[in-house]
Design an enzyme around this catalytic site. Structure first.
Site, PDB file in Angstrom:
ATOM      1  N   ASP A  80       0.975  -1.342  -0.159  1.00 55.31           N
ATOM      2  CA  ASP A  80      -0.050   0.114  -0.031  1.00 55.31           C
ATOM      3  C   ASP A  80       0.791   1.261  -0.190  1.00 55.31           C
ATOM      4  O   ASP A  80       1.677   1.467   0.801  1.00 55.31           O
ATOM      5  CB  ASP A  80      -0.870  -0.016   1.398  1.00 55.31           C
ATOM      6  CG  ASP A  80      -1.736   1.258   1.229  1.00 55.31           C
ATOM      7  OD1 ASP A  80      -2.867   1.081   0.719  1.00 55.31           O
ATOM      8  OD2 ASP A  80      -1.421   2.169   1.925  1.00 55.31           O
ATOM      9  N   TYR A  85       3.049  10.414  -0.064  1.00 53.09           N
ATOM     10  CA  TYR A  85       4.314   9.676   0.617  1.00 53.09           C
ATOM     11  C   TYR A  85       5.630  10.183  -0.093  1.00 53.09           C
ATOM     12  O   TYR A  85       6.624  10.109   0.668  1.00 53.09           O
ATOM     13  CB  TYR A  85       4.146   8.193   0.751  1.00 53.09           C
ATOM     14  CG  TYR A  85       3.071   7.819   1.555  1.00 53.09           C
ATOM     15  CD1 TYR A  85       2.148   8.456   2.576  1.00 53.09           C
ATOM     16  CD2 TYR A  85       2.766   6.346   1.402  1.00 53.09           C
ATOM     17  CE1 TYR A  85       0.999   8.076   2.869  1.00 53.09           C
ATOM     18  CE2 TYR A  85       1.692   5.868   2.245  1.00 53.09           C
ATOM     19  CZ  TYR A  85       0.944   6.667   2.902  1.00 53.09           C
ATOM     20  OH  TYR A  85      -0.393   5.998   3.394  1.00 53.09           O
ATOM     21  N   LYS A 114      -2.774   6.000  -3.659  1.00 49.96           N
ATOM     22  CA  LYS A 114      -4.060   6.873  -3.622  1.00 49.96           C
ATOM     23  C   LYS A 114      -3.769   8.047  -4.324  1.00 49.96           C
ATOM     24  O   LYS A 114      -2.748   8.831  -4.372  1.00 49.96           O
ATOM     25  CB  LYS A 114      -4.063   7.091  -2.198  1.00 49.96           C
ATOM     26  CG  LYS A 114      -3.980   5.876  -1.196  1.00 49.96           C
ATOM     27  CD  LYS A 114      -3.965   6.066   0.196  1.00 49.96           C
ATOM     28  CE  LYS A 114      -3.805   4.880   1.152  1.00 49.96           C
ATOM     29  NZ  LYS A 114      -2.361   4.623   1.330  1.00 49.96           N
ATOM     30  N   HIS A 147      -7.607   9.566  -1.647  1.00 46.10           N
ATOM     31  CA  HIS A 147      -6.717   9.479  -0.033  1.00 46.10           C
ATOM     32  C   HIS A 147      -7.773  10.110   0.973  1.00 46.10           C
ATOM     33  O   HIS A 147      -7.679   9.658   2.276  1.00 46.10           O
ATOM     34  CB  HIS A 147      -5.387  10.206  -0.335  1.00 46.10           C
ATOM     35  CG  HIS A 147      -4.279   9.894   0.666  1.00 46.10           C
ATOM     36  ND1 HIS A 147      -3.097   9.641   0.460  1.00 46.10           N
ATOM     37  CD2 HIS A 147      -4.510   9.708   2.175  1.00 46.10           C
ATOM     38  CE1 HIS A 147      -2.601   9.203   1.599  1.00 46.10           C
ATOM     39  NE2 HIS A 147      -3.293   9.276   2.757  1.00 46.10           N
ATOM     40  N   SER A 197     -10.592   6.514   1.487  1.00 50.13           N
ATOM     41  CA  SER A 197      -9.578   6.425   2.564  1.00 50.13           C
ATOM     42  C   SER A 197      -9.847   7.541   3.275  1.00 50.13           C
ATOM     43  O   SER A 197     -10.478   8.878   3.029  1.00 50.13           O
ATOM     44  CB  SER A 197      -8.232   6.538   2.178  1.00 50.13           C
ATOM     45  OG  SER A 197      -7.282   6.414   3.085  1.00 50.13           O
ATOM     46  N   SER A 292       7.197  -1.050   8.958  1.00 50.76           N
ATOM     47  CA  SER A 292       8.276  -1.419   9.773  1.00 50.76           C
ATOM     48  C   SER A 292       9.490  -1.297   9.423  1.00 50.76           C
ATOM     49  O   SER A 292       9.561  -1.759   7.998  1.00 50.76           O
ATOM     50  CB  SER A 292       8.182  -2.524  10.714  1.00 50.76           C
ATOM     51  OG  SER A 292       9.464  -2.586  11.691  1.00 50.76           O
ATOM     52  N   ASN A 301       5.105  -9.236  12.136  1.00 54.15           N
ATOM     53  CA  ASN A 301       3.669  -9.063  12.004  1.00 54.15           C
ATOM     54  C   ASN A 301       3.130  -9.744  10.905  1.00 54.15           C
ATOM     55  O   ASN A 301       1.932  -9.686  10.698  1.00 54.15           O
ATOM     56  CB  ASN A 301       3.868  -7.390  11.402  1.00 54.15           C
ATOM     57  CG  ASN A 301       4.154  -6.464  12.431  1.00 54.15           C
ATOM     58  OD1 ASN A 301       3.853  -7.020  13.608  1.00 54.15           O
ATOM     59  ND2 ASN A 301       4.730  -5.407  11.873  1.00 54.15           N
TER      60      ASN A 301
END
Length: 341
Positions: A80, A85, A114, A147, A197, A292, A301
């Site tokens: 994702d 970003y 997004k 987004h 989102s 992470s 995870n």
């Protein structure tokens, strides 16, 4: 950087059940029952979204690339990202290199990105979509999300702000108009599904009511301290996947992994508190994203197993803390994304 790669190399050849010495599956559950490989069929396009996803909100590009490659090595098949970003090129490089060495094939991967707030005008949607595809080095997207439901002043500035440091909103476009432009992307064949989102239930209902192609995914902050039961029920009724970001609370206070109910369950089922919170997310019917740069945490995870039913009920009935950590649903400005990311 070398320490990261050395650590990754050590972990890569261990069984995922060996993370932190936790070799035993959750009690009362057969070892063959895996949440890690679970997928949810989408309501449009014939695809399915892997429940366990890896988010790429990692501002440090040097750390982002090996982290994404590590996630793919450990088995994540859902990546994702987002235009805002500012690292879609890094995500693209990491995926391309994974494709080249045979870690994963493109068709095995579910990739989401997004549309950012300054591109809500219909004439900007396709341009933004195509720019994301170029940066990601892909021919198609599995899912493209709006987004946030907030339109910012159109232009090259991602965060247009006034003298009071408040967003300059665009009153010349509605969310419905942006959604129509998203639908046209699906019609053209390079976007397999679309969604929303950082949005409230009321706004989701507005789009569902007018949509020709209904949202396949709704991504929101969701964790044991913000379970979003009403939104989850609505999404499930309409075949929409609720995709949880910050399922571990983004490491913020109060820390979900310090919750006494979760810690007690973790001790009982021989898993970490993080694994318990993530298993809860998957088992209740949502998909989720973790992020992470630590190889051990990435592996941890992914190594989730079903919880006993009594543990699920305890988490629903005994956890009393209630908090929203990200105010993006009120302003359109994500609390976890640095403006200069």
């Amino acid at each position: 950087m070398s320490a990261f790669l050395q650590h990754l190399d050590e972990l890569r050849y261990k069984s995922s059940n060996a993370v932190n010495g936790l070799r035993q599956e959750s009690i009362n559950m057969p070892a063959s029952e895996s949440l890690r490989d679970k997928k949810i069929t989408l309501n449009h396009g014939g695809g399915a979204i892997p429940v366990v996803g890896f988010g790429t909100l990692i501002p440090n590009a040097v750390a982002a690339k090996p982290a994404i490659k590590a996630a793919l090595e450990f088995g994540f098949r859902h990546i994702d990202g987002a235009e805002v970003y500012r690292n879609e090129d890094v995500v693209g490089d990491a995926m391309r290199e994974a494709f080249e060495v045979g870690t994963v094939k493109r068709e095995e991967l579910f990739v989401t990105t997004k549309l950012w707030n300054n591109n809500h005008r219909p004439d900007r949607v396709k341009l933004a979509f195509e720019a994301s595809l170029r940066r990601l080095q892909l021919d198609y997207l599995d899912c493209y999300l709006i987004h946030t439901p907030f339109a910012f002043q159109p232009g090259d500035e991602q965060y247009p702000m006034n003298e009071r440091d408040e967003p300059i909103y665009d009153t010349g476009v509605t969310l419905a108009e942006t959604w129509r432009a998203m639908e046209r992307l699906v019609d053209e064949g390079r976007c397999r599904s679309i969604g929303l989102s950082d949005i409230t239930l009321d706004k989701v209902k507005e789009i569902v009511a007018i949509a020709r192609i209904k949202p396949s995914v709704v991504q929101v902050e969701c964790h044991p301290y913000l379970p979003e039961w009403e939104l989850l029920e609505f999404c499930q009724r309409h075949g929409i996947v609720l995709l949880a970001f910050a399922p571990l609370g983004h490491g913020m206070e109060p820390r979900i992994t310090d919750d006494p109910v979760i810690k007690a369950i973790a001790q009982r089922v021989n898993k970490t508190p993080a694994q318990v919170a993530l298993a809860w997310a998957a088992q209740r019917g949502t998909a989720f994203l973790t992020t992470s740069t630590n190889p051990a945490h990435i592996a941890e995870n992914f190594d989730i197993s079903p919880l006993p039913e009594d543990a699920m009920q305890e988490m629903k009935n005994l956890i009393t803390t209630s908090i929203r950590l990200n105010a993006v649903v009120e302003t359109g400005v994500p609390g976890f994304v640095p403006r200069g990311a």
